[in-house]
Design a protein around this motif. Structure first.
Motif, PDB file in Angstrom:
ATOM      1  N   VAL A 143      45.373  50.637  25.356  1.00 27.00           N
ATOM      2  CA  VAL A 143      44.703  49.329  25.303  1.00 27.00           C
ATOM      3  C   VAL A 143      43.382  49.429  26.058  1.00 27.00           C
ATOM      4  CG1 VAL A 143      44.827  46.909  26.018  1.00 27.00           C
ATOM      5  CG2 VAL A 143      46.866  48.045  25.137  1.00 27.00           C
ATOM      6  N   ASP A 144      42.319  49.015  25.400  1.00 27.62           N
ATOM      7  CA  ASP A 144      41.005  48.982  26.045  1.00 27.62           C
ATOM      8  C   ASP A 144      40.920  47.674  26.826  1.00 27.62           C
ATOM      9  OD1 ASP A 144      38.376  48.977  26.832  1.00 27.62           O
ATOM     10  OD2 ASP A 144      37.568  49.474  24.844  1.00 27.62           O
ATOM     11  N   ILE A 145      41.469  47.698  28.032  1.00 26.45           N
ATOM     12  CA  ILE A 145      41.568  46.485  28.839  1.00 26.45           C
ATOM     13  C   ILE A 145      40.192  45.933  29.208  1.00 26.45           C
ATOM     14  CG2 ILE A 145      41.849  47.716  31.034  1.00 26.45           C
ATOM     15  CD1 ILE A 145      43.665  44.466  30.113  1.00 26.45           C
ATOM     16  N   GLU A 146      39.234  46.818  29.457  1.00 28.24           N
ATOM     17  CA  GLU A 146      37.887  46.349  29.796  1.00 28.24           C
ATOM     18  C   GLU A 146      37.278  45.558  28.638  1.00 28.24           C
ATOM     19  OE1 GLU A 146      38.942  49.477  30.365  1.00 28.24           O
ATOM     20  OE2 GLU A 146      38.609  49.849  32.508  1.00 28.24           O
ATOM     21  N   ARG A 147      37.460  46.041  27.422  1.00 25.04           N
ATOM     22  CA  ARG A 147      36.940  45.330  26.248  1.00 25.04           C
ATOM     23  C   ARG A 147      37.647  43.988  26.094  1.00 25.04           C
ATOM     24  NH1 ARG A 147      38.058  44.617  20.867  1.00 25.04           N
ATOM     25  NH2 ARG A 147      36.255  44.395  19.511  1.00 25.04           N
ATOM     26  N   MET A 148      38.965  44.003  26.267  1.00 18.58           N
ATOM     27  CA  MET A 148      39.734  42.765  26.152  1.00 18.58           C
ATOM     28  C   MET A 148      39.247  41.735  27.163  1.00 18.58           C
ATOM     29  SD  MET A 148      43.822  42.262  26.510  1.00 18.58           S
ATOM     30  CE  MET A 148      43.993  41.238  27.949  1.00 18.58           C
ATOM     31  N   LEU A 149      39.022  42.171  28.404  1.00 19.80           N
ATOM     32  CA  LEU A 149      38.534  41.261  29.445  1.00 19.80           C
ATOM     33  C   LEU A 149      37.132  40.748  29.121  1.00 19.80           C
ATOM     34  CD1 LEU A 149      39.796  43.095  32.644  1.00 19.80           C
ATOM     35  CD2 LEU A 149      40.644  40.925  31.708  1.00 19.80           C
ATOM     36  N   ALA A 150      36.292  41.627  28.598  1.00 21.64           N
ATOM     37  CA  ALA A 150      34.924  41.219  28.248  1.00 21.64           C
ATOM     38  C   ALA A 150      34.944  40.165  27.139  1.00 21.64           C
ATOM     39  CB  ALA A 150      34.100  42.430  27.826  1.00 21.64           C
ATOM     40  N   LEU A 151      35.801  40.361  26.136  1.00 21.84           N
ATOM     41  CA  LEU A 151      35.917  39.376  25.058  1.00 21.84           C
ATOM     42  C   LEU A 151      36.434  38.033  25.590  1.00 21.84           C
ATOM     43  CD1 LEU A 151      37.405  41.605  22.217  1.00 21.84           C
ATOM     44  CD2 LEU A 151      35.122  40.555  22.261  1.00 21.84           C
ATOM     45  N   GLN A 152      37.436  38.109  26.454  1.00 25.92           N
ATOM     46  CA  GLN A 152      38.003  36.886  27.028  1.00 25.92           C
ATOM     47  C   GLN A 152      36.962  36.172  27.898  1.00 25.92           C
ATOM     48  OE1 GLN A 152      41.193  35.703  26.330  1.00 25.92           O
ATOM     49  NE2 GLN A 152      40.464  33.852  27.341  1.00 25.92           N
ATOM     50  N   ARG A 153      36.207  36.950  28.665  1.00 28.98           N
ATOM     51  CA  ARG A 153      35.176  36.356  29.522  1.00 28.98           C
ATOM     52  C   ARG A 153      34.102  35.683  28.683  1.00 28.98           C
ATOM     53  NH1 ARG A 153      30.504  36.706  32.331  1.00 28.98           N
ATOM     54  NH2 ARG A 153      30.629  36.349  34.584  1.00 28.98           N
ATOM     55  N   HIS A 154      33.703  36.348  27.603  1.00 24.90           N
ATOM     56  CA  HIS A 154      32.696  35.770  26.706  1.00 24.90           C
ATOM     57  C   HIS A 154      33.194  34.429  26.147  1.00 24.90           C
ATOM     58  CE1 HIS A 154      29.393  35.615  23.846  1.00 24.90           C
ATOM     59  NE2 HIS A 154      30.278  35.371  22.895  1.00 24.90           N
ATOM     60  N   ALA A 155      34.452  34.413  25.708  1.00 28.51           N
ATOM     61  CA  ALA A 155      35.038  33.175  25.174  1.00 28.51           C
ATOM     62  C   ALA A 155      35.114  32.101  26.258  1.00 28.51           C
ATOM     63  CB  ALA A 155      36.424  33.449  24.595  1.00 28.51           C
ATOM     64  N   ALA A 156      35.452  32.490  27.485  1.00 28.40           N
ATOM     65  CA  ALA A 156      35.544  31.525  28.585  1.00 28.40           C
ATOM     66  C   ALA A 156      34.169  30.950  28.923  1.00 28.40           C
ATOM     67  CB  ALA A 156      36.167  32.185  29.813  1.00 28.40           C
ATOM     68  N   ILE A 157      33.143  31.787  28.893  1.00 27.95           N
ATOM     69  CA  ILE A 157      31.771  31.316  29.164  1.00 27.95           C
ATOM     70  C   ILE A 157      31.339  30.335  28.073  1.00 27.95           C
ATOM     71  CG2 ILE A 157      29.343  32.024  29.243  1.00 27.95           C
ATOM     72  CD1 ILE A 157      30.698  32.777  31.793  1.00 27.95           C
ATOM     73  N   GLU A 158      31.640  30.662  26.816  1.00 29.67           N
ATOM     74  CA  GLU A 158      31.292  29.746  25.724  1.00 29.67           C
ATOM     75  C   GLU A 158      32.009  28.401  25.889  1.00 29.67           C
ATOM     76  OE1 GLU A 158      32.048  31.595  21.946  1.00 29.67           O
ATOM     77  OE2 GLU A 158      30.113  32.640  21.960  1.00 29.67           O
ATOM     78  N   ARG A 159      33.281  28.455  26.263  1.00 30.42           N
ATOM     79  CA  ARG A 159      34.045  27.226  26.486  1.00 30.42           C
ATOM     80  C   ARG A 159      33.447  26.433  27.637  1.00 30.42           C
ATOM     81  NH1 ARG A 159      38.682  26.606  29.837  1.00 30.42           N
ATOM     82  NH2 ARG A 159      39.636  24.601  29.469  1.00 30.42           N
ATOM     83  N   LEU A 160      33.074  27.113  28.698  1.00 26.81           N
ATOM     84  CA  LEU A 160      32.469  26.455  29.851  1.00 26.81           C
ATOM     85  C   LEU A 160      31.158  25.779  29.467  1.00 26.81           C
ATOM     86  CD1 LEU A 160      32.488  25.867  32.861  1.00 26.81           C
ATOM     87  CD2 LEU A 160      31.508  28.132  33.246  1.00 26.81           C
ATOM     88  N   GLN A 161      30.348  26.453  28.690  1.00 29.25           N
ATOM     89  CA  GLN A 161      29.078  25.867  28.246  1.00 29.25           C
ATOM     90  C   GLN A 161      29.316  24.651  27.353  1.00 29.25           C
ATOM     91  OE1 GLN A 161      27.305  29.382  26.546  1.00 29.25           O
ATOM     92  NE2 GLN A 161      26.330  29.972  28.481  1.00 29.25           N
ATOM     93  N   GLN A 162      30.303  24.758  26.469  1.00 29.86           N
ATOM     94  CA  GLN A 162      30.633  23.624  25.605  1.00 29.86           C
ATOM     95  C   GLN A 162      31.127  22.450  26.439  1.00 29.86           C
ATOM     96  OE1 GLN A 162      33.929  24.289  22.986  1.00 29.86           O
ATOM     97  NE2 GLN A 162      33.546  22.440  21.812  1.00 29.86           N
TER      98      GLN A 162
END
Length: 193
Positions: free
Chosen positions: A108-127
């Motif tokens: 599992v590419d955990i770093e990629r998974m975390l980066a994707l989740q962080r990106h989604a969280a930032i988008e949610r925060l901005q929304q």
């Protein structure tokens, strides 16, 4: 509990009826998801049963039945407002479980998974920052919106923390893959000799 006590607190301010209480709760809290009016009337029934509200003699032109806080209800509101909230046992976070399991699985590419989740969280925060606080809203809705935004910010901080822990574990040479423990857990009572 907060909906129940909020309704009781508003009734301690003045008599009201269910639909009006629902609208007032939503107005005062800026609730992103409006209360169900059926829930409000269920709360009113429970408060009446518990002796915290009584049905008022007052009705309006449409025949709405008004409720008002009893002396016991006003005392309960005073107790609620003067007692710190107890933090509930934390609920199991689906995201925390997903990250914990993913960090132990091979391949599992955990770093990629975390980066994707962080990106989604930032988008949610901005929304949330754009949409949660209504323009011209009162202080109550603004404070409720702040709580939602702070929770989203906490997710981003936690994801950054997890990424740093994983980097540190890799740098220290700690194995991240956890093999299955094939020894079955002991269950039940041991056999009698």
């Amino acid at each position: 509990m907060s909906v129940r006590m909020s309704i009781l607190a508003m009734l301690a301010q003045q008599p009201s009826y269910g639909y009006l209480l629902r609208a007032e709760f939503d107005r005062r809290t800026g609730a992103p998801k409006p209360l169900n009016v059926g829930q409000v009337y269920k709360v009113l029934e429970t408060l009446e049963r518990d002796g915290f509200v009584t049905r008022s003699e007052q009705t309006d032109a449409d025949g709405h039945i008004f409720y008002e806080a009893s002396a016991a209800g006003r005392a309960e509101v005073e107790r609620w407002l003067s007692t710190p909230e107890q933090a509930d046992a934390p609920a199991r976070s689906d995201l925390a479980v997903k990250v914990a399991i993913a960090s132990t699985l091979p391949g599992v590419d955990i770093e990629r998974m975390l980066a994707l989740q962080r990106h989604a969280a930032i988008e949610r925060l901005q929304q949330l920052a754009r949409s949660v606080t209504p323009d011209g809203a009162g202080l109550g809705p603004q404070l409720a919106a702040d709580a939602i935004i702070f929770e989203a910010e906490t997710e981003v901080r936690w994801l950054d923390h997890v990424a740093e822990r994983i980097r540190a574990a890799r740098a220290a040479g700690a194995p991240l893959d956890v093999p299955f423990d094939t020894e079955p857990p002991k269950r039940g009572r041991p056999r009698k000799a």
